[in-house]
Design a protein around this motif. Structure first.
Motif, PDB file in Angstrom:
ATOM      1  N   TRP A  87      44.172   6.849  54.918  1.00 38.72           N
ATOM      2  CA  TRP A  87      44.498   5.712  54.049  1.00 38.72           C
ATOM      3  C   TRP A  87      43.619   4.516  54.355  1.00 38.72           C
ATOM      4  O   TRP A  87      43.548   4.053  55.486  1.00 38.72           O
ATOM      5  N   ASP A  88      42.984   4.018  53.342  1.00 40.17           N
ATOM      6  CA  ASP A  88      42.172   2.818  53.440  1.00 40.17           C
ATOM      7  C   ASP A  88      43.104   1.646  53.180  1.00 40.17           C
ATOM      8  O   ASP A  88      43.145   1.106  52.088  1.00 40.17           O
ATOM      9  N   ALA A  89      43.877   1.282  54.186  1.00 40.97           N
ATOM     10  CA  ALA A  89      45.092   0.517  53.926  1.00 40.97           C
ATOM     11  C   ALA A  89      44.962  -0.984  54.107  1.00 40.97           C
ATOM     12  O   ALA A  89      45.823  -1.735  53.667  1.00 40.97           O
ATOM     13  N   PHE A  90      43.885  -1.425  54.761  1.00 37.09           N
ATOM     14  CA  PHE A  90      43.679  -2.860  54.894  1.00 37.09           C
ATOM     15  C   PHE A  90      42.988  -3.395  53.650  1.00 37.09           C
ATOM     16  O   PHE A  90      42.363  -2.642  52.909  1.00 37.09           O
ATOM     17  N   GLU A 111      55.349   2.388  52.956  1.00 35.76           N
ATOM     18  CA  GLU A 111      56.025   3.054  51.839  1.00 35.76           C
ATOM     19  C   GLU A 111      55.007   3.724  50.913  1.00 35.76           C
ATOM     20  O   GLU A 111      55.203   4.855  50.478  1.00 35.76           O
ATOM     21  N   ASN A 112      53.932   2.997  50.646  1.00 39.91           N
ATOM     22  CA  ASN A 112      52.939   3.550  49.730  1.00 39.91           C
ATOM     23  C   ASN A 112      52.236   4.770  50.317  1.00 39.91           C
ATOM     24  O   ASN A 112      51.986   5.748  49.604  1.00 39.91           O
ATOM     25  N   THR A 113      51.925   4.702  51.609  1.00 40.88           N
ATOM     26  CA  THR A 113      51.263   5.871  52.199  1.00 40.88           C
ATOM     27  C   THR A 113      52.222   7.051  52.217  1.00 40.88           C
ATOM     28  O   THR A 113      51.809   8.190  51.988  1.00 40.88           O
ATOM     29  N   ALA A 114      53.496   6.787  52.459  1.00 45.01           N
ATOM     30  CA  ALA A 114      54.468   7.883  52.453  1.00 45.01           C
ATOM     31  C   ALA A 114      54.509   8.531  51.072  1.00 45.01           C
ATOM     32  O   ALA A 114      54.572   9.759  50.943  1.00 45.01           O
ATOM     33  N   VAL A 133      44.619   9.393  59.256  1.00 45.37           N
ATOM     34  CA  VAL A 133      44.374   8.061  59.813  1.00 45.37           C
ATOM     35  C   VAL A 133      44.820   6.984  58.823  1.00 45.37           C
ATOM     36  O   VAL A 133      44.881   7.216  57.621  1.00 45.37           O
ATOM     37  N   ASP A 134      45.146   5.838  59.385  1.00 46.50           N
ATOM     38  CA  ASP A 134      45.531   4.680  58.577  1.00 46.50           C
ATOM     39  C   ASP A 134      44.758   3.511  59.160  1.00 46.50           C
ATOM     40  O   ASP A 134      44.965   3.138  60.323  1.00 46.50           O
ATOM     41  N   THR A 135      43.847   2.936  58.377  1.00 54.13           N
ATOM     42  CA  THR A 135      42.955   1.904  58.924  1.00 54.13           C
ATOM     43  C   THR A 135      43.715   0.660  59.378  1.00 54.13           C
ATOM     44  O   THR A 135      43.175  -0.151  60.115  1.00 54.13           O
ATOM     45  N   SER A 136      44.955   0.524  58.930  1.00 45.96           N
ATOM     46  CA  SER A 136      45.706  -0.684  59.288  1.00 45.96           C
ATOM     47  C   SER A 136      46.585  -0.476  60.524  1.00 45.96           C
ATOM     48  O   SER A 136      47.299  -1.382  60.934  1.00 45.96           O
ATOM     49  N   HIS A 137      46.551   0.722  61.099  1.00 44.76           N
ATOM     50  CA  HIS A 137      47.295   0.951  62.338  1.00 44.76           C
ATOM     51  C   HIS A 137      46.476   0.482  63.540  1.00 44.76           C
ATOM     52  O   HIS A 137      45.258   0.662  63.574  1.00 44.76           O
ATOM     53  N   GLU A 138      47.156  -0.064  64.526  1.00 47.64           N
ATOM     54  CA  GLU A 138      46.427  -0.625  65.666  1.00 47.64           C
ATOM     55  C   GLU A 138      45.615   0.434  66.404  1.00 47.64           C
ATOM     56  O   GLU A 138      44.553   0.138  66.938  1.00 47.64           O
ATOM     57  N   CYS A 515      34.023   2.023  56.978  1.00 49.11           N
ATOM     58  CA  CYS A 515      32.637   2.129  57.426  1.00 49.11           C
ATOM     59  C   CYS A 515      32.448   3.164  58.523  1.00 49.11           C
ATOM     60  O   CYS A 515      31.329   3.387  58.984  1.00 49.11           O
ATOM     61  N   TRP A 516      33.529   3.766  58.973  1.00 50.44           N
ATOM     62  CA  TRP A 516      33.363   4.777  60.033  1.00 50.44           C
ATOM     63  C   TRP A 516      34.469   5.824  60.035  1.00 50.44           C
ATOM     64  O   TRP A 516      34.531   6.647  60.933  1.00 50.44           O
ATOM     65  N   TYR A 517      35.297   5.858  59.003  1.00 51.60           N
ATOM     66  CA  TYR A 517      36.485   6.726  59.052  1.00 51.60           C
ATOM     67  C   TYR A 517      36.143   8.201  59.134  1.00 51.60           C
ATOM     68  O   TYR A 517      36.890   8.985  59.710  1.00 51.60           O
ATOM     69  N   TRP A 518      34.984   8.591  58.538  1.00 49.38           N
ATOM     70  CA  TRP A 518      34.613  10.014  58.604  1.00 49.38           C
ATOM     71  C   TRP A 518      34.347  10.444  60.044  1.00 49.38           C
ATOM     72  O   TRP A 518      34.477  11.602  60.391  1.00 49.38           O
ATOM     73  N   LEU A 519      34.005   9.472  60.904  1.00 51.96           N
ATOM     74  CA  LEU A 519      33.790   9.767  62.319  1.00 51.96           C
ATOM     75  C   LEU A 519      35.127   9.873  63.056  1.00 51.96           C
ATOM     76  O   LEU A 519      35.294  10.707  63.936  1.00 51.96           O
TER      77      LEU A 519
END
Length: 824
Positions: A87-90, A111-114, A133-138, A515-519
């Motif tokens: 999820w590109d959540a930010f 909620e939306n990702t669920a 992965v969720d980009t907005s998770h710490e 910019c790096w999620y595929w990694l």
RNA sequence: GGGGGAAUGGCGGAAUCGGCAGACGCAUCGGACUUAAAAUCCGAAGCCUUCGAUGGCGUGGGGGUUCGAGCCCCCCUUCCCCCACCA
């Protein structure tokens, strides 16, 4: 449509879909293994979505089903397949949705990702969910911060006071790419230029490599062209003109060979020199013009610019290659808003004889036009009253006379350099990337501002810099960042020295996480590093990347930039992240308009004979094709289709619509055809009137080579398998589905002739496309293991060729008679 | 204005290399089954002409190359997408 009720021997997809999904999961079928798998790897990636509140629609699903088919086939071919989702959540979309609903973005994002996850699972997509992965998770943005530090360490992140796009409505700055015609890409709000101190990323340092490395990529040519265009490299010269009133002004030109034709000069209204050079007589007019240009939105400025406006400053400049005494050397300096402050030097030498814009401006304001390039034979030039901007031969240009344009350019540059008044120069349209936002919902910067004004990165063990919990995350009315209000969070100490420090209150833009999620997918559970070298050297690069063409420049350029920085830092072993890129087409929809061309919402339309009519009034309507839009009520949710027709019918229809790359309309009336195909397939295997779960002859292998009808089916199957295989070259899976249909039509005529071996191969080949029904029939046939784990079946070359063909006869190129081969 | 893509029956779309245009599906029509309907199965169907085979015309329009063009070349029209005063 038959109902999902009645005898257990009828095709009832909803009764077994979730069961087989659970079996795949239990068997770990979709798990990517990674280093040490002993298999070749294949990485097939979807562009991960913004988890928006409105959920997934059939347009998203198009690409996802396509990659799922590829992933499933590759597994059957023995590859270790990485097929992840996240999820590109930010970023702005998530934040705006949260603001609209008045709730915290953490909550609405979850909620939306669920909801997205549920929808994707409903489609039976074979993602390795253990790598979600969720980009907005710490746990994710900790590493985004780490990687930002890598850019910072390498001198690629800097702070600068720059004129930036400011959106009053969104209370934030936006990147150039996010502003279209002076309006925000999201929300279409007006934007203005405003100076602010911002984080910038030096993407221009990579401009040449971003350009050059495009050549080696297996990407659609149109995307490469768009990137080249965006980078916008142009070669020319910078030239310094002395001003009569003292000082000088620098211009950039791609045509230094036309210097002798420069009859005036134009500065952008924002150019700082304007203030200094304007004469008393012209001051009033110039200031009024500059003020008007400033207050106009960029939109108005471009709209009104069909007419070239401008004002004389009263100042004059001197042509650096002419004798100052030469009357032609003295040229007037104007300001005009067709010269952009943001490109080149914000000033031009105007050569109206050989530049369309300058020509138009000169005509309107009665300025001199001089010919210094003679057009080649047959092309129109000034002699014909037209401006000529192509290449020709230099004339009336002193030492350049007689030279062809390329040589004249080189000579002009040499002269400029000799006299120290100019130099060869390469310019890019690409600017450095504005990387900060005055928003809440983004990655905080991993840096501290010390009291002495220095900026220091935080050590890795101080990461993540967590977003502070805030109830009011809306932008401040004065435009300052929401994080500035979290006083306790902002005021901190340097963990190394204990010195007082302030956190940066800006956040990164929505693009940062992507910019790096595929990694990250390669090593999603790694808590210590963004990804290990081992995982990257095994999985990299992405073999197939599928998504919409709308990301042609922004995401794909930013991602390539970061990847190249990682390459330089020794973090990745390839120069490019995505070897092959494929753009799926847009799913459009039918819409209806009345006589006057007004659009009518699709729930107010009914079929009438051959055409369409407005419900109630019966007024005739015309069917057209448009983008799906909420207002037209023609957005389709996969859930509804799956509920009615089953998951496999949905998947098949998505593919059957047309080639994956094409834009094509969603037509609900066609979906039952795919469902009917599955029912017919079912009846080839299952006698609905009998008690047995499958036709009993399919439980045992037939003896010997197939004969008679079985042999005919064997040939038909070979042809089908060959066509299916071929459909993977161009992702025209519509042809594969048609091939399955053709085979099943054949088999329907003689279901008893289908052998167990043929049934197995058919189901295996169908499995990537319609995995649930394939698995169900596989199980009913009491085949061992999972159909989805079966080796991919190949066409038997002995049967793939027709042993009888019709030979058309032509006489003088005209078809004359088709001898009908006797049908046996 | 620039760039990219597209145009084939009533509709979505097929058609390795330039070689039987319209696969497959939808909608339509006919037949079988049924008391009837639905479902299913079998069949018809580009257009014009014809009782019918035959014949003529057909891949947005116009020209060309070729024994042969949906496909290659030139010109034009329309539609979709992206970019757009980048000196």
């Amino acid at each position: 449509m038959s109902q999902d009720a009645g005898s257990p021997n009828q095709y009832q997809p909803r009764s077994f879909e979730s069961r087989h999904q659970a079996r795949w999961e239990e068997a770990g079928l979709h798990r990517a293994v990674g280093p040490g798998s002993g298999k070749p790897k294949y990485y097939v990636l979807d562009m991960f979505p913004y988890p928006s509140g409105s959920g997934l629609h059939v347009g998203h699903a198009l690409g996802y089903v396509g990659t799922d088919i590829v992933a499933r086939k590759k597994r059957m071919e023995g590859y270790d397949v990485l097929h992840p989702m996240g999820w590109d959540a930010f970023g702005l979309p998530a934040e705006q949705y949260a603001i609209q609903t008045g709730r915290h973005p953490r909550q609405t994002t979850d909620e939306n990702t669920a909801n997205f996850r549920r929808q994707l699972k409903n489609i039976g997509l074979s993602y390795d969910w253990s790598r979600e992965v969720d980009t907005s998770h710490e746990g994710y943005y900790k590493h985004t911060q780490k990687l930002f530090k890598t850019l910072h360490e390498r001198g690629l992140a800097y702070r600068a006071e720059v004129p930036v796009w400011w959106c009053e409505e969104l209370k934030t700055v936006l990147a150039n790419e996010e502003v279209i015609n002076g309006r925000s890409e999201r929300g279409n709000h007006p934007c203005v230029r405003r100076p602010l101190k911002q984080w910038m990323l030096k993407i221009t340092a990579y401009a040449d490599r971003l350009l050059a490395d495009l050549d080696g990529l297996d990407w659609p040519e149109s995307i490469k062209i768009q990137q080249r265009e965006w980078i916008g490299r142009s070669e020319g010269a910078s030239i310094r003109f002395r001003l009569e009133a003292g000082g000088e002004v620098e211009v950039y030109t791609t045509r230094p060979d036309t210097l002798w034709g420069a009859t005036f000069m134009v500065l952008a209204p924002e150019h700082p020199l304007v203030e200094r050079i304007v004469t008393a007589a012209q001051r009033g007019a110039v200031e009024a013009y500059a003020a008007a240009a400033r207050s106009k939105s960029e939109l108005e400025r471009t709209e009104l610019s069909k007419e070239k406006t401008g004002v004389f400053t009263g100042a004059h400049a001197l042509n650096p290659l002419l004798d100052p005494a030469d009357p032609l050397a003295r040229i007037p300096v104007w300001i005009a808003d067709y010269v952009l402050w943001g490109y080149g030097t914000g000033a031009i030498m105007a050569v109206p004889g050989h530049d369309e814009r300058d020509f138009e401006f000169a005509r309107k304001h009665g300025l001199a036009v001089r010919e210094v390039v003679r057009p080649p034979q047959g092309e129109k030039g000034l002699a014909d009253g037209a401006c000529f901007s192509g290449e020709g031969v230099a004339v009336a240009s002193g030492p350049l006379d007689g030279l062809a344009t390329p040589a004249a350019k080189a000579r002009a540059i040499a002269l400029l350099e000799e006299r120290g008044v100019g130099a060869k120069k390469t310019t890019y349209k690409l600017r450095d990337w504005l990387f900060s936002r005055q928003r809440y919902w983004g990655e905080p910067f991993p840096l501290l501002h010390l009291e002495d004004g220095t900026v220091v990165p935080l050590p890795d063990d101080a990461l993540p810099v967590l977003l502070p919990a805030m109830d009011d995350f809306k932008p401040s009315p004065d435009g300052s960042a929401p994080l500035a209000r979290a006083k306790d969070w902002v005021e901190t100490r340097d963990p190394r020295t204990g010195a007082k420090a302030r956190r940066d209150t800006d956040t990164m833009p929505g693009w940062a996480g992507s910019c790096w999620y595929w990694l990250r997918f390669m090593d999603a559970a790694n808590d210590q590093q963004p990804f290990s070298k081992e995982a990257e050297s095994y999985w990299g690069p992405v073999d197939l990347y599928v998504g919409g063409a709308s990301h042609a420049v922004m995401h794909l350029l930013y991602a390539r930039f970061w990847h190249k920085v990682f390459f330089d830092a020794g973090l990745v072993h390839t120069k490019e992240p995505f070897q092959k890129l494929f753009n799926q087409g847009m799913v459009t929809a039918f819409a209806y308009e009345d006589e006057s061309g007004r659009l009518v919402a699709s729930d107010e339309v009914e079929a009438k004979g051959d055409g369409f009519a407005r419900k109630g009034s019966g007024e005739g309507l015309f069917q057209i094709v448009t983008k799906m839009a909420k207002s037209l009520k023609n957005v389709v949710n996969p859930d509804d289709i799956i509920e009615e027709y089953g998951c496999d019918a949905f998947r098949l229809y998505e593919m059957f619509m047309g080639p994956l790359a094409d834009s094509k309309p969603w037509n609900p009336r066609d979906i039952p055809g795919c469902r009917r195909f599955l029912e017919r397939l079912w009846r080839v295997f299952v006698d609905e009137k009998a008690e047995e779960p499958v036709r009993t002859h399919l439980l045992a292998d037939a003896a010997g080579e197939p004969q008679g009808e079985s042999l005919a089916l064997e040939k038909a199957l070979a042809k089908t398998l060959a066509r299916v295989e071929e459909s993977f070259t161009h992702f025209n899976f519509n042809v594969a589905v048609a091939a399955f249909m053709t085979f099943v039509n054949e088999a329907t005529k003689a279901p008893q002739a289908l052998t167990r071996s043929q049934g197995r191969r058919l189901l295996a080949a169908l499995s990537p496309f319609a995995p649930h029904v394939a698995e169900e029939l596989w199980q009913r046939m009491r085949c061992e293991g999972l159909c989805a784990a079966e080796p991919w079946p190949r066409a038997d070359p002995r049967h793939a060729i027709d042993d009888e063909i019709d030979l058309p006869v032509q006489v003088n190129g005209k078809l004359r008679a088709t001898p009908k081969a006797p049908k046996d």
